[in-house]
Design an enzyme around this catalytic site. Structure first.
Site, PDB file in Angstrom:
ATOM      1  CB  ALA A  99      -0.883  -0.023   1.241  1.00 22.60           C
ATOM      2  N   GLY A 142       0.552  -4.884   0.920  1.00 21.28           N
ATOM      3  CA  GLY A 142      -0.644  -4.939   0.088  1.00 21.28           C
ATOM      4  C   GLY A 142      -0.404  -5.619  -1.252  1.00 21.28           C
ATOM      5  CD  GLU A 188      -2.105  -7.371   3.128  1.00 21.89           C
ATOM      6  OE1 GLU A 188      -1.616  -6.282   2.753  1.00 21.89           O
ATOM      7  OE2 GLU A 188      -2.677  -7.507   4.219  1.00 21.89           O
ATOM      8  CD  GLU A 222       1.824  -5.329   5.829  1.00 23.73           C
ATOM      9  OE1 GLU A 222       2.553  -6.285   6.172  1.00 23.73           O
ATOM     10  OE2 GLU A 222       1.042  -5.400   4.861  1.00 23.73           O
TER      11      GLU A 222
HETATM   12  N1  CAA Z   1       4.620   3.170  -0.729  1.00 25.63           N
HETATM   13  C1  CAA Z   1       5.029   4.326  -1.293  1.00 25.63           C
HETATM   14  N2  CAA Z   1       6.159   4.439  -2.019  1.00 25.63           N
HETATM   15  C2  CAA Z   1       6.930   3.329  -2.175  1.00 25.63           C
HETATM   16  C3  CAA Z   1       6.557   2.093  -1.605  1.00 25.63           C
HETATM   17  C4  CAA Z   1       5.354   2.034  -0.854  1.00 25.63           C
HETATM   18  N3  CAA Z   1       4.908   0.893  -0.312  1.00 25.63           N
HETATM   19  N4  CAA Z   1       7.524   1.196  -1.905  1.00 25.63           N
HETATM   20  C5  CAA Z   1       8.438   1.836  -2.653  1.00 25.63           C
HETATM   21  N5  CAA Z   1       8.074   3.126  -2.819  1.00 25.63           N
HETATM   22  C6  CAA Z   1       8.793   4.186  -3.547  1.00 25.63           C
HETATM   23  C7  CAA Z   1      10.012   4.657  -2.774  1.00 25.63           C
HETATM   24  O1  CAA Z   1       9.645   5.586  -1.787  1.00 25.63           O
HETATM   25  C8  CAA Z   1      10.841   5.238  -3.885  1.00 25.63           C
HETATM   26  O2  CAA Z   1      10.320   6.497  -4.213  1.00 25.63           O
HETATM   27  P1  CAA Z   1      11.332   7.780  -4.353  1.00 25.63           P
HETATM   28  O3  CAA Z   1      12.203   7.429  -5.524  1.00 25.63           O
HETATM   29  O4  CAA Z   1      10.411   8.921  -4.601  1.00 25.63           O
HETATM   30  O5  CAA Z   1      12.102   7.839  -3.082  1.00 25.63           O
HETATM   31  C9  CAA Z   1      10.538   4.316  -5.061  1.00 25.63           C
HETATM   32  O6  CAA Z   1       9.311   3.654  -4.752  1.00 25.63           O
HETATM   33  C10 CAA Z   1      11.609   3.248  -5.245  1.00 25.63           C
HETATM   34  O7  CAA Z   1      11.769   2.566  -4.015  1.00 25.63           O
HETATM   35  P2  CAA Z   1      13.197   2.333  -3.329  1.00 25.63           P
HETATM   36  O8  CAA Z   1      14.125   3.438  -3.679  1.00 25.63           O
HETATM   37  O9  CAA Z   1      12.944   2.086  -1.871  1.00 25.63           O
HETATM   38  O10 CAA Z   1      13.644   0.992  -4.081  1.00 25.63           O
HETATM   39  P3  CAA Z   1      14.652  -0.109  -3.540  1.00 25.63           P
HETATM   40  O11 CAA Z   1      14.899  -1.001  -4.706  1.00 25.63           O
HETATM   41  O12 CAA Z   1      15.793   0.496  -2.835  1.00 25.63           O
HETATM   42  O13 CAA Z   1      13.797  -0.926  -2.422  1.00 25.63           O
HETATM   43  C11 CAA Z   1      11.843  -2.033  -1.555  1.00 25.63           C
HETATM   44  C12 CAA Z   1      12.672  -1.673  -2.816  1.00 25.63           C
HETATM   45  C13 CAA Z   1      12.620  -3.001  -0.676  1.00 25.63           C
HETATM   46  C14 CAA Z   1      10.565  -2.705  -2.062  1.00 25.63           C
HETATM   47  C15 CAA Z   1      11.508  -0.745  -0.768  1.00 25.63           C
HETATM   48  O14 CAA Z   1      10.982   0.217  -1.651  1.00 25.63           O
HETATM   49  C16 CAA Z   1      10.520  -0.963   0.336  1.00 25.63           C
HETATM   50  O15 CAA Z   1      10.854  -1.482   1.378  1.00 25.63           O
HETATM   51  N6  CAA Z   1       9.239  -0.526   0.131  1.00 25.63           N
HETATM   52  C17 CAA Z   1       8.227  -0.582   1.136  1.00 25.63           C
HETATM   53  C18 CAA Z   1       7.721  -2.006   1.349  1.00 25.63           C
HETATM   54  C19 CAA Z   1       6.641  -2.026   2.414  1.00 25.63           C
HETATM   55  O16 CAA Z   1       6.873  -1.712   3.557  1.00 25.63           O
HETATM   56  N7  CAA Z   1       5.408  -2.429   2.028  1.00 25.63           N
HETATM   57  C20 CAA Z   1       4.289  -2.489   2.934  1.00 25.63           C
HETATM   58  C21 CAA Z   1       3.500  -1.209   2.876  1.00 25.63           C
HETATM   59  S1  CAA Z   1       2.235  -1.099   4.109  1.00 25.63           S
HETATM   60  C22 CAA Z   1       0.990  -2.056   3.530  1.00 25.63           C
HETATM   61  O17 CAA Z   1       1.047  -2.607   2.468  1.00 25.63           O
HETATM   62  C23 CAA Z   1      -0.234  -2.174   4.429  1.00 25.63           C
HETATM   63  C24 CAA Z   1      -1.171  -3.243   4.024  1.00 25.63           C
HETATM   64  O18 CAA Z   1      -1.288  -4.257   4.668  1.00 25.63           O
HETATM   65  C25 CAA Z   1      -2.023  -3.102   2.864  1.00 25.63           C
END
Ligand code: CAA
Length: 260
Positions: A68, A111, A114, A134
């Protein structure tokens, strides 16, 4: 079918398969409110389309979806979340009658994992990484992870994933029963499309009811599920396709389905 105003997905259809491809590359296909609206609206339209027999859901090579949208959620209060019943609309995907195949390469986190689990079949490329991270954001899964993951892979693996937030690679995902098949990344699109087209080539009522009875196993006690299955089985004997399928077998020919 393609709505030119869509900005977070690409939509196409061919050979009775409707395809929805997540398309927010700058955010690794993070799922925001707009994506939810576009995906659900399109999937519901495909579901109602008599010319569609399967739905294919995919992302990019690097990410199916990285979760998400954290930036969108970060400013929300409890009352905002509660008033909007945040994520509720995604549940509509689980009420589709059309079989859904998810093709996952790269990140399927939070998400994203999911959303993949709302599909009926998940096909993974070797680069796929599944996870419920999360916990690292100080929250918990909110789009079904704690429930669907546990029912799919059991308590041991679900607790491991939800409490540690670790990523599970494609090989482990197949071993624990989270995905149906793993193929090399370069073959993912073709494999998922072949599976979707094969499903779409079957008798539509049979495919839809097959999905319905398997899905019921997630909801029903065993005795009720078995009775439900038997009644649906009986009801298919009211269809022309049952007569056609069995006659085709007896006469060693390919069935020609009346209802697709
Ligand atoms: N939401 C918003 N933006 C996100 C995102 C997310 N879940 N995941 C990645 N992005 C964005 C980053 O912020 C980045 O944007 P900027 O260039 O503007 O900074 C862009 O996508 C590229 O991401 P990274 O630079 O972080 O890429 P990476 O290759 O270094 O890492 C990754 C990849 C490991 C997937 C890392 O992006 C990450 O950890 N993302 C978050 C994963 C996460 O925590 N997901 C769970 C979200 S909460 C949820 O989903 C609740 C639910 O139950 C529904």
């Amino acid at each position: 079918m393609t709505d030119p105003t869509y900005t977070t997905i690409k939509v196409s259809s061919a050979k009775r398969v409707g395809k929805i491809q997540l398309n927010r590359p700058a955010a690794l296909n993070a799922l925001n409110a707009e994506t939810m609206e576009e995906v659900v609206t399109t999937a519901v339209a495909f579901d109602a389309d008599p010319d569609i027999g399967a739905i294919l859901l995919s992302g990019s090579q690097k990410a199916f979806a990285a979760g998400a949208d954290i930036k969108e959620m970060s400013e929300q209060s409890f009352t905002d979340m509660y008033a909007a019943d945040w994520f509720r609309r995604w549940e509509e995907l689980t009420r589709l009658r059309t079989p859904v195949v998810a093709a996952v390469s790269g990140y399927a986190l939070g998400g994203g994992c999911e959303l993949a689990m709302m599909a009926d079949i998940i096909i993974a490329g070797t680069s796929a990484k599944f996870g419920q991270p999360e916990i690292n954001l100080g929250v918990i899964p909110g789009m079904g992870g704690s429930q669907r993951l546990t029912r799919s892979v059991g308590k041991a693996k679900a607790m491991d994933m939800v409490l540690t937030g670790r990523h599970v690679d494609a090989e482990e995902a197949e071993r624990i029963g989270l995905v149906s098949r793993v193929v090399p990344d370069g073959e993912l699109d073709a494999e998922a499309r072949t599976v979707a087209e094969l499903i779409a080539s079957k008798s539509k009522p049979a495919a839809q009811m097959a999905k319905e009875v398997v899905a019921a196993a997630f909801e029903m006690p065993l005795a009720s599920g078995l009775q439900f299955e038997r009644r649906i089985f009986h009801s298919l004997f009211a269809t022309e396709d049952q007569a056609e399928g069995m006659d085709a077998f007896a006469n060693k020919r390919k069935p020609s389905w009346k209802h697709r």
